[in-house]
Design an enzyme around this catalytic site. Structure first.
Site, mmCIF file in Angstrom:
data_model
loop_
_atom_site.group_PDB
_atom_site.id
_atom_site.type_symbol
_atom_site.label_atom_id
_atom_site.label_comp_id
_atom_site.label_asym_id
_atom_site.label_seq_id
_atom_site.Cartn_x
_atom_site.Cartn_y
_atom_site.Cartn_z
ATOM 1 N N GLY A 147 0.837 -1.272 0.001
ATOM 2 C CA GLY A 147 0.048 0.102 -0.094
ATOM 3 C C GLY A 147 0.890 1.272 0.025
ATOM 4 N N CYS A 148 0.204 2.382 -0.576
ATOM 5 C CA CYS A 148 0.742 3.487 -0.420
ATOM 6 C C CYS A 148 1.518 4.202 0.909
ATOM 7 C CB CYS A 148 0.122 4.781 -0.824
ATOM 8 S SG CYS A 148 -1.565 4.866 -0.130
ATOM 9 N N PHE A 149 0.483 4.135 2.024
ATOM 10 C CA PHE A 149 1.205 4.316 3.441
ATOM 11 C C PHE A 149 2.252 3.423 3.934
ATOM 12 C CE2 PHE A 149 -3.029 6.439 3.733
ATOM 13 C CZ PHE A 149 -2.694 8.066 3.784
ATOM 14 N N ALA A 152 5.636 4.278 2.166
ATOM 15 C CA ALA A 152 6.513 5.576 2.897
ATOM 16 C C ALA A 152 6.916 5.143 4.164
ATOM 17 C CB ALA A 152 5.473 6.648 2.532
#
Lengths: 344, 344, 344, 344
Positions: A147-149, A152
């Protein structure tokens, strides 16, 4: 290579299309959609007029199984049904949804409020956080693209959590995202007038990316490492920033910590470390596959603050998916991904 | 009342002008500027054309001392020089800069990198965090109006820090602000093309509002309560959100904590508590003097997350200054401040 | 006065509510909605929490007819059905939709692609372009409140079209609007990621406000005065600018034209003329009821360029509606509307 | 090829750098600046960290003359002084400023309020509007790269003005631009808080691009073709839209006009025509070298409305400069420019 994109009319799909259309290793890129059969792609996306003549096809499993790669850029809840029908063919599968990321089905059911994928499929899926998992990705047939979160957050934490420099259980992740992460489906929360000149917090302690992050942190820490995780909507289209706070186990200087990061990411072309005293902003990775990281020790409180930024549609989705494809097929990791950030 | 605004051409000054021009208790509002003598105000601010005929005057201490109130809406470093020349007259002084907020001159010098105001003046200044300091404000002649971040942070923390529900020293403040907080002076960091579609972190652990917040927290906690404080620039004009994380001293439910806030702010018309499960966004206080607060206990980690929002130019500056003026002059706290948030 | 707002949950309705809640002549303001019966208003609009305890009521014609004014802030197609059921009671009606603005039903049908209101109702409706129609508004029981683009366009053209200074038929209107004009219903064209950092043209020569503008121009010119009209979506929430081009009938200087405007709007407190060489921007009327106008003669081509700006939700909708109400009830035109533009 | 960029720290320069760094025909790209000698480029542009090790060099004419191409990405007023010192060497020169675009020095002096370049240099400069001037560009040693507004305007008008379908002298250009066109130097008009949620008109009838457009139109029309030209600042970073109005000389259908455009741009890969009834938006060319065009005849008024969009930093500056370089060196026009628009 011949590849297919399922969910080609979503933002993840169109970003995959942008990358793969200029990827030197791709000969053919077929666009599939479960909802828009036979449509001219440029009706959906006029910015591609004259660039593609492709129609969007309906899903055809037999055809898809003969491709080299199938990217599933569909919402959670759909790929868990598609994946079993694609496994066992020639095609390797890269799933960009959340369906295959959690090893424990009960966790999926708790956080996604829906039935999990079959355990046998979950067992086969390799977590595609490229920089931390290259070896497993090389041999994988099925990738659960992060996932994106989580991308990061985990790239920001990997050196210090794997290096046991911070206290597991002390991690607070204050995450901020642009609106494209919410996809293309109109809703009141993505309505322009409600969003512009506005800053919102949402899913406080409840975001479904929480267990995905913790699963990896637990593994790195060799002990439970629950996080406090909040997410904010920033009035911009692309970009994620995570501001992460953690207790240092022992007193360290920013220089020592910075050195750890440099060592850890020495051979990772897409992770860029900022010099001490400088911090990345989201626009500095706009349109690129980079994850930029900065950090600082707060000597007054003994806490470490880490800042990471990505383009959520690139390193947070389509870019990392292609990076994984490159590794799976023995290409240079950066092939077709050497986009400079676009600035301003 | 007759009042004067020094620094009338900054964003704080023009917001004061907007409020005071419609304030029923104000008969005359004189505009002063150290830089723009004799100019037509509407050259600077054409949105006020036909609304004001005022020229901007140069500073005249004798005249100003005869007013009822002088608002100092000037940058830090200037009001500490103006204040001594205004004290002793009829005028009460409300200083919106950071010059008079820190009781310890050495702290000012450490964080502001400049010489502090004279100790005698610092001793006279009353900290104008209205909801927490009404009694002292009533009798004050000199108000140090709080900074924007401290206002949002301290109102969010007052009930639980005064109630000893959280551990001093555990507080992390992840603050986010729109660009108007940076004032009207053009710079690269406020240049549109560098700012739009961008999210930046700045002054990590170094923001000069840190000691202002800690001074108050120390006092409430009866012990040192250092915070980890980071600030972010959001691509929007107005609005501050603080997302605050703290360790609960004992296990509590969100309901119990929420009850504390309701009790604490029972008689504070400008603090609005959101129902459990709802959180405020910055646009919901846009143009108004409200501070809206939401909160949630993370049962998994024992941490409390608190969210507060203000309009940085209103409750974070001009609005609170007028609220303090109302109290100093025995008016209803809400006089001239009954603006609804403008939405959308 | 006791007033009601039908369509209180749209952007026009909530702006009416903001104004009327602080209007000194209003004692009670009842909120109606055809879709949301019994809901707490603050579920829809949390920014009003603690400010209103009103529930949204379903439409009750008997009750509404006993009010002093009913504002219809509903989409075109609905008020033409509501109006006949409200006429004949005590309540005066101010309709903010397009249903009652066109005198010719066939024009309505051509441009709105729907059945027109009954001719008898159309005949009773007074066009509420306040500055140009005060006398008729005074005695009206039913107001057709002008559209947002027509308001900005017609106020910009009135002095020169009524003064026969420009050639009818030569007028080009290049109109630009923020997104709040599109209402609150989510759609792809108001989806944040499609809108931000984007500039779009829409309804080229086809906007339904075209005949509304022409009807008035024809009347002023005493001859057919067709316009070329295009509309653009600007990535902002509030504000309309019209840039208007017309052929001067005779050679004129900017000074002469400017003088005409000053004369025409001498007694109109909400129209502000910019000095020669200055032009208004939308933010300079933000949140206010002003229409600001600037103009310049292009000596090289003999054309006149006129620029006007309004806040589309204020002078373009709710503000003008209240201005009309004031006139209908003998109040000062500016009552309850003395809002300064909010800047920045 | 070895190339140099003078003015490498401006927005035009950094965009040139982005393109040339990935251009297959470029071996070396040297960065020059008149103001920032010896600086690390990534201090100015941290988004390029790890991508370039280049320092910014001071201008060295001898070295520059030995390069293959020198791009002058400097403000008007500077390149007219640099150009004479570079001519006569090996290097071909592409000037992105306005200094060499106007053939008549008196026009330059009238519109730019400054002394013009020497007539001998003006005579040598070839106007680099690629699609309309390919033959002359092929043999040129000195290119006057068109301005951003002229590019969008002239590409929109070329087919109908060259085809004598519209009346010269009837053209109105309502131009809209994002803020990056204003460059990187901070000023009040590019200050975020003054710009966001704002729409401004500027330089009404006075923009210095007016004579550049007219010079070309006069030539195409074989008669004087003055335009009425206004420019607007849109709250976005990149993108230009021109909405153009002109009188048709004879009655034509949209289909007939559309056909002319298709014919005219048949072999121009960077001009894309929208199907009848569709119009381009700026985001649909974001980051790319495309100019997209749509059009419609207003049968009611006999006017033609044309809409064109470009990315002002690409087709409006750096992209077109590289397109011209490609043609000058016998490369495919699209070499190094095959960027898809980035969406969303």
């Amino acid at each position: 290579m011949e590849v297919g994109i399922v969910g080609s009319t979503g933002y993840g799909g169109v970003e995959l299309n942008r990358i793969l259309s200029n990827h030197p290793g791709i000969e053919k890129c077929i666009l599939y959609s479960s909802s828009l059969d036979g449509d001219d792609y440029t009706e959906q996306y006029p910015h591609l007029i004259d660039l593609t003549n492709e129609s969007v096809r309906s899903i055809q499993f037999d055809e898809m199984k003969q491709l080299d790669v199938v990217f599933l850029a569909v919402p959670a809840g759909i790929s868990k049904n598609l994946t079993p029908k694609l496994l066992g063919g020639k095609a390797k599968i890269i799933d960009l949804s959340g369906d295959l990321r959690l090893q424990g089905p009960e966790e999926y059911e708790q956080w996604y409020k829906a039935e999990a994928a079959d355990v046998s499929i979950l067992g086969e899926a390799v977590y595609g956080l490229t920089e931390c998992n290259r070896e497993a990705i090389k041999g994988a047939d099925l990738i659960a693209n992060p996932g994106c979160f989580p991308t990061a957050t985990l790239l920001a934490l990997a050196p210090v959590m794997q290096g046991h420099l911070i206290r597991p259980g002390s991690v607070i992740v204050d995450a901020k995202t642009g609106l494209s992460g919410a996809g293309r489906k109109p809703s009141l929360s993505s309505h322009y007038s409600e969003t512009q000149e506005n800053l919102r917090i949402y899913k406080v302690h409840e975001h479904q990316h929480t267990p995905e992050i913790e699963q990896q942190l637990n593994c790195w820490a060799h002990e439970p490492a629950p996080i406090t995780f909040t997410t904010h909507l920033i009035p911009m289209t692309r970009g994620i920033m995570t501001t992460i706070y953690a207790d240092l186990l022992e007193e360290r200087t920013t220089e020592e910590i910075h050195e750890e990061y440099l060592r850890y990411y020495h051979e990772s072309p897409f992770v860029r470390l900022r010099p001490i005293g400088q911090y990345p902003s989201t626009k500095e990775v706009w349109g690129s596959n980079f994850c930029d990281i900065g950090m600082k020790v707060d000597q007054r409180t003994g806490k470490l603050t880490i800042v990471s930024v990505i383009d959520n549609l690139m390193k947070g989705a389509a870019g990392q998916a292609v990076q994984n494809m490159n590794i799976m097929f023995g290409l240079e990791e950066t092939t077709g991904l050497q986009y400079y950030p676009i600035y301003p």
